[in-house]
Design a protein around this motif. Structure first.
Motif, PDB file in Angstrom:
ATOM      1  N   LYS A 165     -41.624 -10.205 -48.262  1.00 57.82           N
ATOM      2  CA  LYS A 165     -40.755 -11.175 -47.518  1.00 57.82           C
ATOM      3  C   LYS A 165     -40.471 -12.187 -48.454  1.00 57.82           C
ATOM      4  CE  LYS A 165     -44.527 -13.356 -45.142  1.00 57.82           C
ATOM      5  NZ  LYS A 165     -45.202 -13.644 -43.815  1.00 57.82           N
ATOM      6  N   ILE A 166     -39.425 -13.013 -48.214  1.00 58.20           N
ATOM      7  CA  ILE A 166     -38.897 -13.916 -48.991  1.00 58.20           C
ATOM      8  C   ILE A 166     -39.423 -15.352 -48.124  1.00 58.20           C
ATOM      9  CG2 ILE A 166     -36.984 -15.414 -49.577  1.00 58.20           C
ATOM     10  CD1 ILE A 166     -36.912 -12.679 -50.631  1.00 58.20           C
ATOM     11  N   ALA A 193     -27.360 -11.020 -49.236  1.00 60.01           N
ATOM     12  CA  ALA A 193     -27.553 -10.061 -49.612  1.00 60.01           C
ATOM     13  C   ALA A 193     -28.394  -9.913 -51.163  1.00 60.01           C
ATOM     14  CB  ALA A 193     -25.781  -9.553 -50.274  1.00 60.01           C
ATOM     15  N   TYR A 194     -28.434 -11.263 -51.481  1.00 55.61           N
ATOM     16  CA  TYR A 194     -29.222 -11.204 -52.791  1.00 55.61           C
ATOM     17  C   TYR A 194     -30.734 -11.028 -52.260  1.00 55.61           C
ATOM     18  CZ  TYR A 194     -31.979 -12.658 -56.818  1.00 55.61           C
ATOM     19  OH  TYR A 194     -32.776 -12.517 -58.000  1.00 55.61           O
ATOM     20  N   HIS A 195     -31.047 -11.615 -51.012  1.00 57.90           N
ATOM     21  CA  HIS A 195     -32.569 -11.579 -50.483  1.00 57.90           C
ATOM     22  C   HIS A 195     -32.735 -10.193 -50.273  1.00 57.90           C
ATOM     23  CE1 HIS A 195     -33.148 -16.050 -49.171  1.00 57.90           C
ATOM     24  NE2 HIS A 195     -32.764 -15.856 -50.534  1.00 57.90           N
ATOM     25  N   GLU A 196     -32.075  -9.412 -49.699  1.00 58.89           N
ATOM     26  CA  GLU A 196     -31.837  -8.209 -49.115  1.00 58.89           C
ATOM     27  C   GLU A 196     -32.297  -7.034 -50.021  1.00 58.89           C
ATOM     28  OE1 GLU A 196     -28.626  -7.397 -46.898  1.00 58.89           O
ATOM     29  OE2 GLU A 196     -29.700  -8.208 -44.966  1.00 58.89           O
ATOM     30  N   GLU A 197     -31.528  -7.202 -51.224  1.00 57.95           N
ATOM     31  CA  GLU A 197     -31.797  -6.448 -52.525  1.00 57.95           C
ATOM     32  C   GLU A 197     -33.115  -6.840 -53.209  1.00 57.95           C
ATOM     33  OE1 GLU A 197     -31.058  -3.738 -55.537  1.00 57.95           O
ATOM     34  OE2 GLU A 197     -30.480  -3.875 -53.559  1.00 57.95           O
ATOM     35  N   MET A 198     -33.519  -8.065 -53.196  1.00 57.84           N
ATOM     36  CA  MET A 198     -34.904  -8.335 -53.841  1.00 57.84           C
ATOM     37  C   MET A 198     -35.789  -7.685 -53.176  1.00 57.84           C
ATOM     38  SD  MET A 198     -36.350  -9.831 -56.376  1.00 57.84           S
ATOM     39  CE  MET A 198     -35.072 -10.745 -57.178  1.00 57.84           C
ATOM     40  N   LEU A 199     -35.799  -7.737 -51.730  1.00 60.22           N
ATOM     41  CA  LEU A 199     -36.884  -7.009 -50.947  1.00 60.22           C
ATOM     42  C   LEU A 199     -36.827  -5.534 -51.151  1.00 60.22           C
ATOM     43  CD1 LEU A 199     -36.729  -9.213 -47.775  1.00 60.22           C
ATOM     44  CD2 LEU A 199     -38.260  -9.301 -49.576  1.00 60.22           C
ATOM     45  N   ARG A 200     -35.603  -4.986 -51.451  1.00 57.63           N
ATOM     46  CA  ARG A 200     -35.579  -3.579 -51.513  1.00 57.63           C
ATOM     47  C   ARG A 200     -36.254  -2.980 -53.130  1.00 57.63           C
ATOM     48  NH1 ARG A 200     -33.331   0.031 -54.830  1.00 57.63           N
ATOM     49  NH2 ARG A 200     -32.117  -1.468 -56.058  1.00 57.63           N
ATOM     50  N   VAL A 201     -36.109  -3.904 -53.791  1.00 58.47           N
ATOM     51  CA  VAL A 201     -36.585  -3.914 -55.319  1.00 58.47           C
ATOM     52  C   VAL A 201     -38.160  -3.866 -55.112  1.00 58.47           C
ATOM     53  CG1 VAL A 201     -36.828  -4.423 -57.456  1.00 58.47           C
ATOM     54  CG2 VAL A 201     -34.492  -4.410 -56.484  1.00 58.47           C
TER      55      VAL A 201
END
Length: 164
Positions: free
Chosen positions: A104-105, A126-134
């Motif tokens: 989680k961020i 979108a950036y936060h969601e992609e970071m969590l995906r990675v």
């Protein structure tokens, strides 16, 4: 084999205790509901440590983990037009099996790029969601240990963002 028997014995004892509580509940015993709730709560709770003797390690070290992020992060289309920069702090758990769980961020880019209506900027979201995906798809880590026992460990990492 003895570890299996120990775990099986614990599960059997837990089953018996739950069965007794369910029986007592059926008989109208209010105390049994509190006991049953407590048992189920303890069963579902997982101990997570923050300070351990030997913290989890990514294969190849932290520089390898940051390379993994750089290689697997797919820049969302909404971020392409935005010149976003800053630090994102991600919290996650490295399980006893080395899996990355519950990323989680905890501090992101929302303060640097606020919208007047108080919502999250689409590029930041979108950036936060992609970071969590990675983070969620990270390869296994070497788990952390405390006093010679493998433990679940909560970690926090800062990722520097420079887009545009």
């Amino acid at each position: 084999m003895s570890n299996f028997l120990y775990n099986f014995g614990n599960q059997l004892s837990l089953f018996r205790l739950i069965f007794i509580c369910l029986f007592l509940l059926n008989q109208g015993n209010a105390y049994a509901s509190g006991v049953l709730f407590s048992i189920l709560q303890q069963r579902d709770s997982v101990e997570v440590m923050t300070l351990v003797d030997s913290p989890p390690e990514f294969e190849g070290g932290m520089s390898a983990f940051y390379k993994y992020i750089g290689k697997n992060f797919k820049l969302p289309a909404t971020c392409r037009e935005s010149a976003i920069s800053g630090k994102v702090f991600v919290e996650f758990i490295v399980s006893e099996e080395g899996e990355v769980l519950s990323p989680k961020i905890i501090k992101g880019l929302e303060l640097a790029y606020p919208l007047k209506d108080g919502t999250l900027h689409p590029a930041v979201k979108a950036y936060h969601e992609e970071m969590l995906r990675v983070f969620s798809h990270s390869p296994r880590w070497r788990p952390g240990t405390h006093e010679g026992v493998v433990r679940n460990v909560r970690m926090q990492l800062a990722v520097v963002v420079c887009l545009g």
